[in-house]
Design an enzyme around this catalytic site. Structure first.
Site, short mmCIF file in Angstrom:
data_model
loop_
_atom_site.label_atom_id
_atom_site.label_comp_id
_atom_site.label_asym_id
_atom_site.label_seq_id
_atom_site.Cartn_x
_atom_site.Cartn_y
_atom_site.Cartn_z
N LYS A 76 0.82 -1.22 0.00
CA LYS A 76 0.00 0.00 0.00
C LYS A 76 0.85 1.26 0.00
O LYS A 76 1.89 1.32 0.66
CB LYS A 76 -0.92 -0.02 1.23
CG LYS A 76 -1.97 1.08 1.30
CD LYS A 76 -2.88 0.85 2.49
CE LYS A 76 -3.89 1.96 2.68
NZ LYS A 76 -4.79 1.70 3.83
N SER A 151 -9.55 2.50 3.05
CA SER A 151 -8.58 3.15 2.21
C SER A 151 -7.67 2.18 1.45
O SER A 151 -6.90 2.60 0.59
CB SER A 151 -7.70 4.08 3.06
OG SER A 151 -6.91 3.34 3.98
N SER A 175 -10.13 0.33 7.18
CA SER A 175 -9.52 0.38 5.85
C SER A 175 -9.02 -0.94 5.30
O SER A 175 -8.65 -1.02 4.14
CB SER A 175 -8.37 1.39 5.86
OG SER A 175 -8.87 2.69 6.04
#
Length: 498
Positions: A76, A151, A175
């Site tokens: 990420k 997210s 997330s």
């Protein structure tokens, strides 16, 4: 069968087994992942930084006896360092390029994983839809008009889209779990302190943020946690030691468990019929597995609890913008998105004493909740209140957009100190997902389970929250439910390889 099909069809454990047997090489896997990443790049828009050259070099050199040797992976674009790789945090603020690896990155590489890309995230992970001014809209492989959640939405798009079988993710308010719920994946939010965030940070968002992964199978989540958990010399604290390997927990029968289900919204906002059907589906699967399930109420979870979480996040955003300004030697307010700027300014209005008092109230409520649910092995509750939204559905429009613009341009953030005004903003920000922040505050583990597909053909997962430090029971329960439901056979219809 093509290598791309192998990559699309198998979980990470299955791919690694093929490498160990010599049926496929790490370089073939890297090439297939890169080819699929490029082929789906326009539809998914899930890549922040391609790492193709480095991935091919690692594939040639990797030790094929490692547990996940040569398995393509995504990391990420937020909260984790890869030496020499730009980290944007989903923002137009100039990227941070670390000259070191995070401990977690080192553990991924030591396991044999091969990062081929970094995955998209909304700016600083603040939205539960992966849409940003810097990178645009990340889209679901199930239906490109719909969100992957956020997210860690780039990670979930890449895994559910068949680019990589597993991807790093992080969770500060849902997330990991929200993207998993939107894309049909398993997403384990670990206990606080289970996986170190060092040396980049000691903790993030007052300890709310944890790192782990989104996966296609429970066994992948368990194996990856075995390979990455544990204390680090720079980490200030660690979760209690597990009773044994997480992979062993996922492989064993859970026995007869005592489970609960919490159906209410802590915000008192509407919950869709399909979300409630997904919850009922999870309960039915658990009962088929032989477990007792009872409905419970958790009155300590209310609007004040969620508002306290949101205010602490605002304070953290203010601090982040200060640190970014120091890093660049200039203010960065003009670089960030309007909503981020407003949130940061609101955080600046909060005194240290106010923030501390809110945290103490949140911790007190956490102790009440943990005590109230201590008699249950896990508690089912929703993740998202509605089926996965259309892209752009949470962007402020009309009057809402005008109000946000005025708050920004006229610097009227002080209006958010009014409880009624703040309450309205809270509802508009969190009407899609009311529950995930609970476990970020309490520090409990919680696992997203892909139990349901909507009438429109979109995944809709729910979560099971466990006792602090007890990921093992969650993984054992989840693996049993996975076997009963057969959800590992589901694949998104995007560009099915031959």
């Amino acid at each position: 069968m093509s290598v791309e099909r192998i990559l699309w069809e198998n979980d990470a454990t299955g791919v690694a087994e093929l490498v160990h047997k010599g049926d496929v090489s790490p370089l073939e896997l890297a090439d297939a992942a890169i080819a699929r990443a490029e082929a789906t790049r326009t539809e998914l828009n899930a890549i922040a930084e391609p790492l193709y050259d480095a991935a091919r070099l690692r594939a040639k050199a990797v030790d094929r006896t490692l547990p996940l040797a040569g398995v393509p992976f995504a990391i990420k674009d937020l909260g984790i360092a890869q030496k020499g790789v730009p980290t944007h945090g989903g923002s137009r603020v100039p990227a941070f390029v670390p000259d070191f690896n995070s401990v977690l990155t080192e553990r991924y590489l030591a396991a044999g994983l091969n990062p081929v890309v970094t995955s998209t995230t909304p700016e600083y992970g603040l939205r539960l839809m992966t849409e940003s001014a810097a990178f645009g809209v990340t889209r679901s492989p199930w239906n490109s008009g719909h969100t992957t959640g956020g997210s860690s939405g780039g990670a979930s798009a890449l895994v559910s889209g068949g680019v990589v079988p597993v991807a790093h993710a992080s969770d500060g308010g849902g997330s990991i779990r929200v993207p998993s719920a939107c894309t049909g994946l398993v997403g384990l939010k670990t206990s606080r302190g289970r996986v170190p965030l060092s040396p980049l940070v000691s903790e993030s968002w007052y300890g709310f943020v944890v790192d782990h992964a989104v996966t296609r199978s429970v066994r992948d989540s368990a194996l990856l946690l075995d390979l990455t958990h544990g204390p680090d010399t720079l980490a200030p604290y660690a979760a209690r030691s597990p009773r044994g390997p997480f992979a062993a927990a996922a492989a064993r029968d859970p026995g007869k468990l005592k489970l609960a289900v919490y159906r209410q919204s802590p915000l008192g906002l509407p919950i869709s019929a399909e979300t409630l059907r997904a919850l009922d589906t999870a309960v039915a699967i658990a009962r088929e597995g032989g477990h007792d399930v009872e409905d419970i109420d958790l009155p300590m979870l209310d609007r004040n609890f969620v508002a306290g979480f949101a205010k602490c996040v605002s304070s953290a955003v203010a601090g982040t913008l200060r640190m970014e300004a120091k890093r660049h030697g200039r203010p960065v307010a003009a670089d960030v998105e309007r909503a981020t700027r407003v949130l940061g300014r609101y955080g600046e209005l909060m005194s240290g004493g106010e923030t501390y008092a809110i945290l103490e109230r949140l911790h007190a409520t956490s102790r009440q909740l943990i005590s109230a649910t201590a008699g249950f092995d896990a508690v089912f509750m929703p993740i998202i209140a509605h089926p996965p939204l259309a892209c752009g559905a949470m962007n402020p429009k009309g009057v809402d957009a005008l109000i946000e613009d005025l708050l920004d341009k006229l610097r009227l953030t002080w209006l958010l100190k009014n409880p009624g005004f703040f309450s309205q903003l809270l509802d508009k920000s969190l009407w899609f997902t009311h529950w995930p922040a609970i476990q970020n505050v309490t520090g409990q583990p919680s696992i997203a389970l892909p139990v349901y597909v909507t009438e429109g053909g979109l995944p809709l997962g729910i979560q099971a929250a466990g006792r602090p430090g007890d990921e093992g029971t969650l993984l054992s329960l989840a693996a049993q439910m996975e076997k009963i439901s057969g959800w590992t056979k589901r694949r998104a219809p995007l560009r099915v390889p031959q």
